[in-house]
Motif scaffolding. Structure first.
Motif, short mmCIF file in Angstrom:
data_model
loop_
_atom_site.label_atom_id
_atom_site.label_comp_id
_atom_site.label_asym_id
_atom_site.label_seq_id
_atom_site.Cartn_x
_atom_site.Cartn_y
_atom_site.Cartn_z
N GLN A 75 44.94 12.17 52.20
CA GLN A 75 44.01 13.23 52.62
C GLN A 75 43.94 14.35 51.59
O GLN A 75 42.89 14.91 51.32
CB GLN A 75 44.42 13.78 53.98
CG GLN A 75 43.45 14.81 54.53
CD GLN A 75 43.84 15.31 55.90
OE1 GLN A 75 45.03 15.43 56.21
NE2 GLN A 75 42.87 15.59 56.74
N SER A 76 45.10 14.70 51.06
CA SER A 76 45.20 15.71 50.01
C SER A 76 46.40 15.37 49.15
O SER A 76 47.13 14.42 49.44
CB SER A 76 45.36 17.11 50.62
OG SER A 76 46.64 17.25 51.21
N ALA A 77 46.66 16.14 48.11
CA ALA A 77 47.77 15.84 47.21
C ALA A 77 49.10 15.81 47.94
O ALA A 77 50.02 15.09 47.53
CB ALA A 77 47.81 16.86 46.08
N SER A 78 49.22 16.54 49.05
CA SER A 78 50.50 16.63 49.76
C SER A 78 50.50 15.92 51.11
O SER A 78 51.53 15.92 51.79
CB SER A 78 50.88 18.10 49.97
OG SER A 78 49.90 18.75 50.77
N THR A 79 49.40 15.30 51.49
CA THR A 79 49.29 14.75 52.84
C THR A 79 48.69 13.36 52.84
O THR A 79 47.67 13.11 52.20
CB THR A 79 48.42 15.66 53.74
OG1 THR A 79 48.95 16.98 53.72
CG2 THR A 79 48.38 15.14 55.16
N MET A 80 49.34 12.46 53.58
CA MET A 80 48.80 11.11 53.79
C MET A 80 48.60 10.92 55.28
O MET A 80 49.45 11.30 56.09
CB MET A 80 49.76 10.06 53.25
CG MET A 80 49.20 8.64 53.26
SD MET A 80 50.29 7.51 52.33
CE MET A 80 49.22 6.07 52.20
N LEU A 81 47.45 10.38 55.66
CA LEU A 81 47.20 10.01 57.05
C LEU A 81 47.60 8.55 57.22
O LEU A 81 47.21 7.70 56.41
CB LEU A 81 45.73 10.21 57.42
CG LEU A 81 45.19 11.63 57.28
CD1 LEU A 81 43.74 11.68 57.74
CD2 LEU A 81 46.04 12.64 58.03
N ILE A 82 48.39 8.27 58.26
CA ILE A 82 48.85 6.91 58.49
C ILE A 82 48.57 6.47 59.92
O ILE A 82 48.59 7.29 60.84
CB ILE A 82 50.36 6.75 58.17
CG1 ILE A 82 51.20 7.76 58.96
CG2 ILE A 82 50.61 6.87 56.68
CD1 ILE A 82 52.70 7.58 58.78
N ARG A 83 48.29 5.20 60.09
CA ARG A 83 48.13 4.61 61.41
C ARG A 83 49.42 3.86 61.73
O ARG A 83 49.79 2.89 61.08
CB ARG A 83 46.94 3.65 61.42
CG ARG A 83 46.67 3.00 62.79
CD ARG A 83 47.46 1.71 62.92
NE ARG A 83 47.25 1.06 64.21
CZ ARG A 83 48.22 0.51 64.92
NH1 ARG A 83 49.46 0.53 64.50
NH2 ARG A 83 47.94 -0.08 66.06
N GLY A 84 50.16 4.36 62.74
CA GLY A 84 51.39 3.74 63.16
C GLY A 84 51.26 3.16 64.55
O GLY A 84 50.33 3.48 65.29
#
Length: 201
Positions: A75-84
């Motif tokens: 999503q951004s340099a410091s954030t990942m969106l994950i589907r768990g």
């Protein structure tokens, strides 16, 4: 699982690079020039993956359970969106935010796919919207604040393990999505689209 392949975007030919040695990885995206993958463990660990050798180096391990990770996008340099598969009071298609510096996990919400189908692919489009595909071939946009899904259409008959949007299209339609399917555990496209660091892989 865990083999990294490069895919020729003109011919579709796949070339094996190497084994990332992290087992199955279903979440894969570029963070700038760094390829990031998330393993299939719980709690999940994000790795940087060398695109020349497939060597993986740990970035951070999630501080909370998310269930095994099926899809993810930067999503951004410091954030990942994950589907768990579940955690923090959610089960099924759960959308989480993973801080790539601290490992902090926040639940965004449940993605209620048609018929409860498993969400197997996430990616941001050039239009800044987050897109999702389920195993039934249904395409959605995803609200990044609530995880609510809006159905766009179906490409039934194809099972998806990942997707990457086409940077040449301002508004990705189902026909302009590049899809990874079949038995590939891990793959990347040598030509990546440009991405900003807005809240809108």
């Amino acid at each position: 699982g865990g083999f990294l392949y490069s895919i020729n975007t003109s011919t579709g030919a796949a070339t094996a690079i190497g084994n990332a040695s992290q087992g199955n990885i279903e979440a894969l995206d570029f963070n700038g020039s760094t390829l990031v993958g998330v393993n299939f463990n719980d709690p999940a660990t994000a790795f940087s993956i060398n695109t020349g050798t497939a060597a993986a180096s740990s970035i951070v391990t999630a501080s909370s359970s998310t269930g095994v990770v099926r899809a993810g996008t930067i999503q951004s340099a410091s954030t990942m969106l994950i589907r768990g598969d579940g955690g923090l009071g959610c089960s099924g298609n759960c959308l989480f935010s993973l801080n790539l510096g601290s490992g902090a996990v926040s639940l965004i919400g449940a993605m209620n796919a048609n018929g409860g189908a498993l969400i197997a692919a996430l990616d941001f489009g050039a239009d800044g919207l987050l897109y999702a595909l389920d195993l039934a071939g249904q395409l959605y946009t995803v609200n990044t604040s609530t995880a609510a899904l809006s159905s766009i259409g179906s490409a039934s008959g194809i099972q998806y393990l990942g997707l990457a949007t086409d940077s040449s299209s301002a508004v990705p339609e189902p026909a302009t999505l590049s899809l990874l399917g079949g038995g590939l555990a891990l793959a990347y496209f040598g030509r990546r689209r440009a991405r900003g660091t807005s809240s809108a892989d």
